[in-house]
Scaffold this motif. Sequence first.
Motif, mmCIF file in Angstrom:
data_model
loop_
_atom_site.group_PDB
_atom_site.id
_atom_site.type_symbol
_atom_site.label_atom_id
_atom_site.label_comp_id
_atom_site.label_asym_id
_atom_site.label_seq_id
_atom_site.Cartn_x
_atom_site.Cartn_y
_atom_site.Cartn_z
ATOM 1 N N ALA A 1 -29.736 4.810 18.972
ATOM 2 C CA ALA A 1 -30.805 4.499 18.021
ATOM 3 C C ALA A 1 -31.586 5.756 17.661
ATOM 4 O O ALA A 1 -31.956 5.954 16.490
ATOM 5 C CB ALA A 1 -31.734 3.441 18.611
ATOM 6 N N ALA A 2 -31.833 6.616 18.640
ATOM 7 C CA ALA A 2 -32.573 7.855 18.384
ATOM 8 C C ALA A 2 -31.788 8.759 17.439
ATOM 9 O O ALA A 2 -32.348 9.296 16.475
ATOM 10 C CB ALA A 2 -32.854 8.569 19.699
ATOM 11 N N LEU A 3 -30.507 8.911 17.684
ATOM 12 C CA LEU A 3 -29.686 9.760 16.829
ATOM 13 C C LEU A 3 -29.575 9.177 15.418
ATOM 14 O O LEU A 3 -29.664 9.902 14.427
ATOM 15 C CB LEU A 3 -28.295 9.937 17.442
ATOM 16 C CG LEU A 3 -27.344 10.846 16.671
ATOM 17 C CD1 LEU A 3 -27.887 12.269 16.630
ATOM 18 C CD2 LEU A 3 -25.965 10.816 17.306
ATOM 19 N N LEU B 1 -31.721 7.166 13.814
ATOM 20 C CA LEU B 1 -32.978 7.303 13.086
ATOM 21 C C LEU B 1 -33.245 8.758 12.714
ATOM 22 O O LEU B 1 -33.716 9.051 11.614
ATOM 23 C CB LEU B 1 -34.146 6.743 13.893
ATOM 24 C CG LEU B 1 -35.493 6.733 13.178
ATOM 25 C CD1 LEU B 1 -35.418 5.930 11.888
ATOM 26 C CD2 LEU B 1 -36.562 6.175 14.076
ATOM 27 N N PHE B 2 -32.923 9.669 13.607
ATOM 28 C CA PHE B 2 -33.106 11.089 13.315
ATOM 29 C C PHE B 2 -32.249 11.506 12.130
ATOM 30 O O PHE B 2 -32.737 12.134 11.187
ATOM 31 C CB PHE B 2 -32.763 11.933 14.548
ATOM 32 C CG PHE B 2 -32.906 13.407 14.313
ATOM 33 C CD1 PHE B 2 -34.155 14.001 14.342
ATOM 34 C CD2 PHE B 2 -31.804 14.193 14.048
ATOM 35 C CE1 PHE B 2 -34.300 15.363 14.121
ATOM 36 C CE2 PHE B 2 -31.934 15.547 13.812
ATOM 37 C CZ PHE B 2 -33.183 16.140 13.852
ATOM 38 N N LEU B 3 -30.966 11.160 12.157
ATOM 39 C CA LEU B 3 -30.064 11.557 11.073
ATOM 40 C C LEU B 3 -30.429 10.890 9.752
ATOM 41 O O LEU B 3 -30.350 11.517 8.693
ATOM 42 C CB LEU B 3 -28.619 11.248 11.451
ATOM 43 C CG LEU B 3 -28.032 12.094 12.572
ATOM 44 C CD1 LEU B 3 -26.613 11.636 12.899
ATOM 45 C CD2 LEU B 3 -28.057 13.567 12.209
ATOM 46 N N LEU B 4 -30.845 9.644 9.800
ATOM 47 C CA LEU B 4 -31.244 8.948 8.584
ATOM 48 C C LEU B 4 -32.494 9.581 7.971
ATOM 49 O O LEU B 4 -32.571 9.767 6.749
ATOM 50 C CB LEU B 4 -31.487 7.473 8.886
ATOM 51 C CG LEU B 4 -31.709 6.560 7.691
ATOM 52 C CD1 LEU B 4 -30.482 6.563 6.785
ATOM 53 C CD2 LEU B 4 -32.000 5.159 8.164
ATOM 54 N N GLY C 1 -41.646 13.988 11.621
ATOM 55 C CA GLY C 1 -41.459 12.541 11.719
ATOM 56 C C GLY C 1 -40.092 12.168 12.250
ATOM 57 O O GLY C 1 -39.934 11.154 12.929
ATOM 58 N N ALA C 2 -39.087 12.984 11.947
ATOM 59 C CA ALA C 2 -37.744 12.722 12.457
ATOM 60 C C ALA C 2 -37.717 12.814 13.985
ATOM 61 O O ALA C 2 -37.088 11.991 14.658
ATOM 62 C CB ALA C 2 -36.745 13.700 11.848
ATOM 63 N N LEU C 3 -38.438 13.799 14.523
ATOM 64 C CA LEU C 3 -38.490 13.954 15.984
ATOM 65 C C LEU C 3 -39.308 12.838 16.631
ATOM 66 O O LEU C 3 -38.913 12.306 17.677
ATOM 67 C CB LEU C 3 -39.067 15.320 16.344
ATOM 68 C CG LEU C 3 -38.237 16.521 15.905
ATOM 69 C CD1 LEU C 3 -38.977 17.806 16.199
ATOM 70 C CD2 LEU C 3 -36.885 16.507 16.573
ATOM 71 N N VAL C 4 -40.430 12.498 16.006
ATOM 72 C CA VAL C 4 -41.265 11.408 16.535
ATOM 73 C C VAL C 4 -40.495 10.093 16.482
ATOM 74 O O VAL C 4 -40.499 9.322 17.439
ATOM 75 C CB VAL C 4 -42.588 11.314 15.743
ATOM 76 C CG1 VAL C 4 -43.347 10.061 16.095
ATOM 77 C CG2 VAL C 4 -43.437 12.537 15.986
ATOM 78 N N GLY C 5 -39.811 9.850 15.373
ATOM 79 C CA GLY C 5 -39.022 8.630 15.237
ATOM 80 C C GLY C 5 -37.891 8.565 16.248
ATOM 81 O O GLY C 5 -37.591 7.497 16.789
ATOM 82 N N ALA C 6 -37.254 9.701 16.497
ATOM 83 C CA ALA C 6 -36.180 9.733 17.492
ATOM 84 C C ALA C 6 -36.708 9.415 18.885
ATOM 85 O O ALA C 6 -36.073 8.679 19.649
ATOM 86 C CB ALA C 6 -35.495 11.092 17.483
ATOM 87 N N ALA C 7 -37.884 9.930 19.210
ATOM 88 C CA ALA C 7 -38.475 9.637 20.519
ATOM 89 C C ALA C 7 -38.818 8.152 20.637
ATOM 90 O O ALA C 7 -38.536 7.522 21.667
ATOM 91 C CB ALA C 7 -39.722 10.488 20.727
ATOM 92 N N ALA D 1 -37.108 5.341 23.165
ATOM 93 C CA ALA D 1 -37.910 4.513 24.072
ATOM 94 C C ALA D 1 -37.650 3.027 23.835
ATOM 95 O O ALA D 1 -37.492 2.255 24.795
ATOM 96 C CB ALA D 1 -39.386 4.827 23.893
ATOM 97 N N CYS D 2 -37.596 2.622 22.580
ATOM 98 C CA CYS D 2 -37.339 1.205 22.269
ATOM 99 C C CYS D 2 -35.921 0.813 22.652
ATOM 100 O O CYS D 2 -35.688 -0.297 23.142
ATOM 101 C CB CYS D 2 -37.576 0.935 20.793
ATOM 102 S SG CYS D 2 -39.305 0.992 20.335
ATOM 103 N N GLY D 3 -34.962 1.696 22.436
ATOM 104 C CA GLY D 3 -33.589 1.426 22.840
ATOM 105 C C GLY D 3 -33.463 1.306 24.351
ATOM 106 O O GLY D 3 -32.741 0.439 24.860
#
Length: 73
Positions: free
Chosen positions: A3-5, A7-10, A40-46, A50-52
């Motif tokens: 999920a982190a990867l 969201l980061f790539l998207l 935001g990409a890094l924050v979203g990945a974190a 965590a959610c995953g």
Amino acid sequence: MTAALALFLLTVFHVLTGAPGLPLGLLSQYFYGYGVSWPGALVGAAWAAACGFAGGWLLGVTHNLSMAAWMFA
């Protein structure tokens, strides 16, 4: 990590291309500090990691408890 990867790539794709596709900015309602930007990409990945992790842990606990209940019954 998937999920982190994802969201980061998207997010990086939308930052680089400026594509008007998905309204990714709405994720900031759930993920504090997220935005369609490089930070935001890094924050979203974190947040996605965590959610995953939490979702996977909860799924594992539920599975293990149901199997234990089935075995004891």
